[in-house]
Design a protein around this motif. Structure first.
Motif, short mmCIF file in Angstrom:
data_model
loop_
_atom_site.label_atom_id
_atom_site.label_comp_id
_atom_site.label_asym_id
_atom_site.label_seq_id
_atom_site.Cartn_x
_atom_site.Cartn_y
_atom_site.Cartn_z
N THR A 144 -17.33 -50.21 -89.28
CA THR A 144 -16.13 -50.99 -89.04
C THR A 144 -16.57 -52.17 -88.19
O THR A 144 -17.77 -52.36 -87.94
CB THR A 144 -15.10 -50.17 -88.26
N GLU A 145 -15.61 -52.92 -87.69
CA GLU A 145 -15.98 -54.02 -86.80
C GLU A 145 -16.73 -53.49 -85.57
O GLU A 145 -17.59 -54.15 -85.02
CB GLU A 145 -14.70 -54.76 -86.38
N TYR A 146 -16.38 -52.28 -85.15
CA TYR A 146 -16.88 -51.81 -83.86
C TYR A 146 -18.01 -50.80 -83.90
O TYR A 146 -18.86 -50.76 -83.04
CB TYR A 146 -15.72 -51.19 -83.06
N SER A 147 -17.97 -49.91 -84.88
CA SER A 147 -18.94 -48.81 -84.79
C SER A 147 -19.43 -48.41 -86.17
O SER A 147 -18.86 -48.80 -87.19
CB SER A 147 -18.33 -47.61 -84.06
N ALA A 148 -20.50 -47.64 -86.20
CA ALA A 148 -21.12 -47.29 -87.47
C ALA A 148 -21.73 -45.90 -87.37
O ALA A 148 -21.96 -45.37 -86.28
CB ALA A 148 -22.20 -48.31 -87.81
N LEU A 149 -21.97 -45.31 -88.54
CA LEU A 149 -22.71 -44.04 -88.57
C LEU A 149 -23.47 -43.96 -89.87
O LEU A 149 -23.21 -44.71 -90.81
CB LEU A 149 -21.76 -42.85 -88.39
N MET A 150 -24.43 -43.07 -89.90
CA MET A 150 -25.19 -42.82 -91.12
C MET A 150 -25.03 -41.36 -91.48
O MET A 150 -24.84 -40.51 -90.60
CB MET A 150 -26.67 -43.15 -90.90
N SER A 151 -25.12 -41.05 -92.77
CA SER A 151 -24.88 -39.68 -93.20
C SER A 151 -25.73 -39.36 -94.42
O SER A 151 -25.89 -40.20 -95.31
CB SER A 151 -23.38 -39.52 -93.55
N LYS A 152 -26.30 -38.16 -94.44
CA LYS A 152 -26.97 -37.66 -95.63
C LYS A 152 -26.36 -36.31 -95.97
O LYS A 152 -26.09 -35.50 -95.07
CB LYS A 152 -28.48 -37.51 -95.39
N VAL A 153 -26.13 -36.08 -97.26
CA VAL A 153 -25.46 -34.85 -97.69
C VAL A 153 -26.49 -33.91 -98.31
O VAL A 153 -27.18 -34.29 -99.26
CB VAL A 153 -24.35 -35.15 -98.72
N MET A 154 -26.59 -32.70 -97.78
CA MET A 154 -27.52 -31.69 -98.30
C MET A 154 -26.72 -30.66 -99.09
O MET A 154 -25.62 -30.28 -98.70
CB MET A 154 -28.25 -31.00 -97.14
N ARG A 155 -27.30 -30.19 -100.21
CA ARG A 155 -26.62 -29.15 -100.98
C ARG A 155 -27.61 -28.05 -101.36
O ARG A 155 -28.81 -28.29 -101.48
CB ARG A 155 -25.98 -29.73 -102.23
N ASN A 156 -27.06 -26.85 -101.55
CA ASN A 156 -27.94 -25.74 -101.92
C ASN A 156 -28.13 -25.70 -103.44
O ASN A 156 -27.55 -26.49 -104.18
CB ASN A 156 -27.42 -24.41 -101.37
N GLY A 157 -28.94 -24.74 -103.88
CA GLY A 157 -29.34 -24.69 -105.30
C GLY A 157 -28.18 -24.51 -106.26
O GLY A 157 -28.21 -25.03 -107.37
N ASN A 196 -25.08 -25.47 -105.71
CA ASN A 196 -24.10 -26.54 -105.50
C ASN A 196 -22.82 -26.09 -104.81
O ASN A 196 -21.89 -26.88 -104.67
CB ASN A 196 -23.69 -27.17 -106.84
N LYS A 197 -22.73 -24.82 -104.41
CA LYS A 197 -21.48 -24.36 -103.78
C LYS A 197 -21.44 -24.74 -102.31
O LYS A 197 -20.39 -24.70 -101.69
CB LYS A 197 -21.36 -22.83 -103.90
N ILE A 198 -22.60 -25.07 -101.73
CA ILE A 198 -22.65 -25.36 -100.30
C ILE A 198 -23.11 -26.78 -100.10
O ILE A 198 -24.16 -27.19 -100.60
CB ILE A 198 -23.59 -24.37 -99.60
N LYS A 199 -22.28 -27.56 -99.37
CA LYS A 199 -22.62 -28.95 -99.10
C LYS A 199 -22.47 -29.19 -97.61
O LYS A 199 -21.42 -28.93 -97.03
CB LYS A 199 -21.68 -29.88 -99.87
N PHE A 200 -23.57 -29.66 -97.01
CA PHE A 200 -23.60 -29.92 -95.57
C PHE A 200 -23.97 -31.38 -95.32
O PHE A 200 -25.16 -31.71 -95.24
CB PHE A 200 -24.64 -29.03 -94.88
N PRO A 201 -23.01 -32.29 -95.17
CA PRO A 201 -23.36 -33.63 -94.71
C PRO A 201 -23.81 -33.59 -93.25
O PRO A 201 -23.30 -32.79 -92.45
CB PRO A 201 -22.04 -34.41 -94.85
N ILE A 202 -24.77 -34.44 -92.91
CA ILE A 202 -25.26 -34.53 -91.54
C ILE A 202 -25.14 -35.99 -91.09
O ILE A 202 -25.68 -36.88 -91.75
CB ILE A 202 -26.73 -34.06 -91.44
N ASN A 203 -24.40 -36.21 -90.00
CA ASN A 203 -24.14 -37.57 -89.50
C ASN A 203 -24.95 -37.86 -88.25
O ASN A 203 -25.14 -36.97 -87.42
CB ASN A 203 -22.68 -37.69 -89.02
N GLU A 204 -25.35 -39.11 -88.10
CA GLU A 204 -25.84 -39.56 -86.80
C GLU A 204 -25.20 -40.91 -86.50
O GLU A 204 -24.85 -41.66 -87.42
CB GLU A 204 -27.37 -39.64 -86.74
N PRO A 205 -25.03 -41.24 -85.22
CA PRO A 205 -24.42 -42.53 -84.89
C PRO A 205 -25.38 -43.67 -85.21
O PRO A 205 -26.59 -43.47 -85.23
CB PRO A 205 -24.19 -42.43 -83.37
N ALA A 206 -24.82 -44.84 -85.50
CA ALA A 206 -25.64 -46.04 -85.68
C ALA A 206 -25.15 -47.08 -84.69
O ALA A 206 -24.05 -46.99 -84.15
CB ALA A 206 -25.53 -46.54 -87.11
N GLN A 207 -25.99 -48.10 -84.47
CA GLN A 207 -25.64 -49.14 -83.50
C GLN A 207 -24.41 -49.92 -83.95
O GLN A 207 -24.31 -50.31 -85.10
CB GLN A 207 -26.81 -50.12 -83.34
#
Ligand code: FE2
Length: 392
Positions: A234-247, A249-260
């Motif tokens: 957005t104008e003010y803040s950001a984040l990055m995310s990668k989505v992991m899934r198991n074999g 496909n029933k389990i999906k775990f996105p993982i976020n970290e803050p960005a500048q």
């Protein structure tokens, strides 16, 4: 009333050499699906009432002093295939008391149901997992369950559950809720929450890729999607995310970290108040989001509000959908479309005083995405809430 459930515990009975190939063909470690999510809370009795009255869960099992378990009380609540365990320690020197003091009410464990506890545990140990509980056989008059646990981000764990043929209320040691609390009134009907769709973790700046690698290497997941800070800013803040899934496909775990960004990211706010990494939100699937959100709103669940302008040209952005645009706008539901179809989603405000854990309600009509088209509107809504708290 005292219930003796004849709990037997046998630790470390499993043979690490016996890495049988009993896993499912579609998941290398035999992970089937999320078995349950366990929350540590300051007052499990009241949390149980909240989730039942507001979110339409029913209490099904209990373990505590009345069942001969003197250290903590746990309430198991259920709606369709969603199982939550709400646990509170009963004494200040219990390790969970320090955890709650640090994190507030938070997710302790994302439990995974597997075809073979033995296979999962020793293979992940080989892959570099950190053990949180050695393999244990639990049994009572209703059968046996095998359980182990490994560590993931922060203090979060993956409990591993193999429950072939167990016929009791939940796990050995638990009794049916009605046996202990026979007069608990049925508060309301379920609201159509079907199962866990995905569970998102927030980790510190610079450590997302370490946890992506952990899920790839240790749990043999695959990376499904990657959102950069350009997708999620957005104008003010950001984040990055990668989505992991198991074999399977029933389990999906996105993982976020803050960005500048110019100001404090919502992920940084979470990390500040949670005092470290942990589960940010649990997304629950519904087959009828209009019904589900209407029911949740009528019971007092609070959702993030997007501006009315979001709906001005939604029909042009999304195209034809089966649901009424008027109902979607009235209930404040968000919509997004990709090549496979569309999805409808909505996010609650944090469900405790700390701005940490919240829930998502999601309905999928073909799309297997996460609503990237809504990220900007959503994060601006989160920032308005952050600003109210003085944290932006
Ligand atoms: Fe989500």
């Amino acid at each position: 009333m005292t219930k003796n459930t004849h709990l037997n515990v046998t630790e470390s009975w499993l043979n690490p050499e016996n890495l049988s190939s009993s896993s499912q063909p579609d998941d290398p470690l035999g992970i089937d699906e999320v078995d349950h999510v366990e929350f540590l809370v300051g007052n499990a009795r009241q949390a149980c009432h909240y989730y039942c009255s507001a979110f339409g869960f029913s209490p099904i099992a209990y373990r505590g002093p009345e069942t001969g378990y003197r250290d903590a009380a746990s309430y198991v609540i259920n709606q369709n295939k969603v199982y939550f365990v709400l646990t509170t320690p009963l004494r200040p020197n219990h390790p969970y008391a320090a955890r709650i003091s640090t994190h507030g009410d938070s997710v302790k464990s994302i439990a995974l149901r597997v075809t073979s506890c033995e296979h999962f545990y020793y293979q992940t140990m080989k892959n570099g997992a950190v053990s949180a509980e050695i393999p244990t056989l639990l049994s009572d008059e209703n059968g046996e369950v095998k359980r182990a646990a490994i560590q993931t981000y922060g203090d979060t764990e993956h409990t591993i559950i193999e429950r072939t043929g167990y016929s009791g209320a939940f796990l050995p040691g638990f009794v049916e809720y009605d046996e202990i609390f026979p007069s608990f009134p049925k508060i309301g009907d379920e609201v159509g929450l079907l199962r866990v769709d995905h569970i998102v973790g927030n980790v510190e700046l610079g450590s997302m890729n370490r946890w992506v690698d952990y899920y790839e290497r240790v749990l043999e997941f695959q990376q499904m999607t990657h959102f950069s800070d350009e997708d999620i800013s957005t104008e003010y803040s950001a984040l990055m995310s990668k989505v992991m899934r198991n074999g399977n496909n029933k389990i999906k775990f996105p993982i976020n970290e803050p960005a500048q960004g110019k100001r404090k990211s919502q992920i940084e706010e979470y990390l500040d108040f949670h005092c470290g990494p942990g589960v940010q939100h649990v997304a629950l699937l519904t087959g009828d989001i209009i019904h589900t959100v209407r029911a949740l709103r009528s019971r007092g669940v609070q959702f993030l509000e997007v501006p009315r302008t979001y709906y001005d040209d939604l029909d042009k952005r999304i195209g034809k959908i089966a649901e009424s645009f008027d109902a979607i706008a009235e209930l404040g539901i968000l919509a997004d479309r990709d090549d496979d179809g569309y999805l409808l989603q909505l996010f609650t405000k944090p469900v405790q005083d700390r701005p940490t854990v919240f829930f998502e309600v999601i309905q999928r009509k073909g799309s297997q995405g996460f609503g990237v088209g809504n990220f900007k509107a959503l994060f601006e809504a989160i920032e308005r809430e952050q600003a109210k708290r003085g944290n932006l």
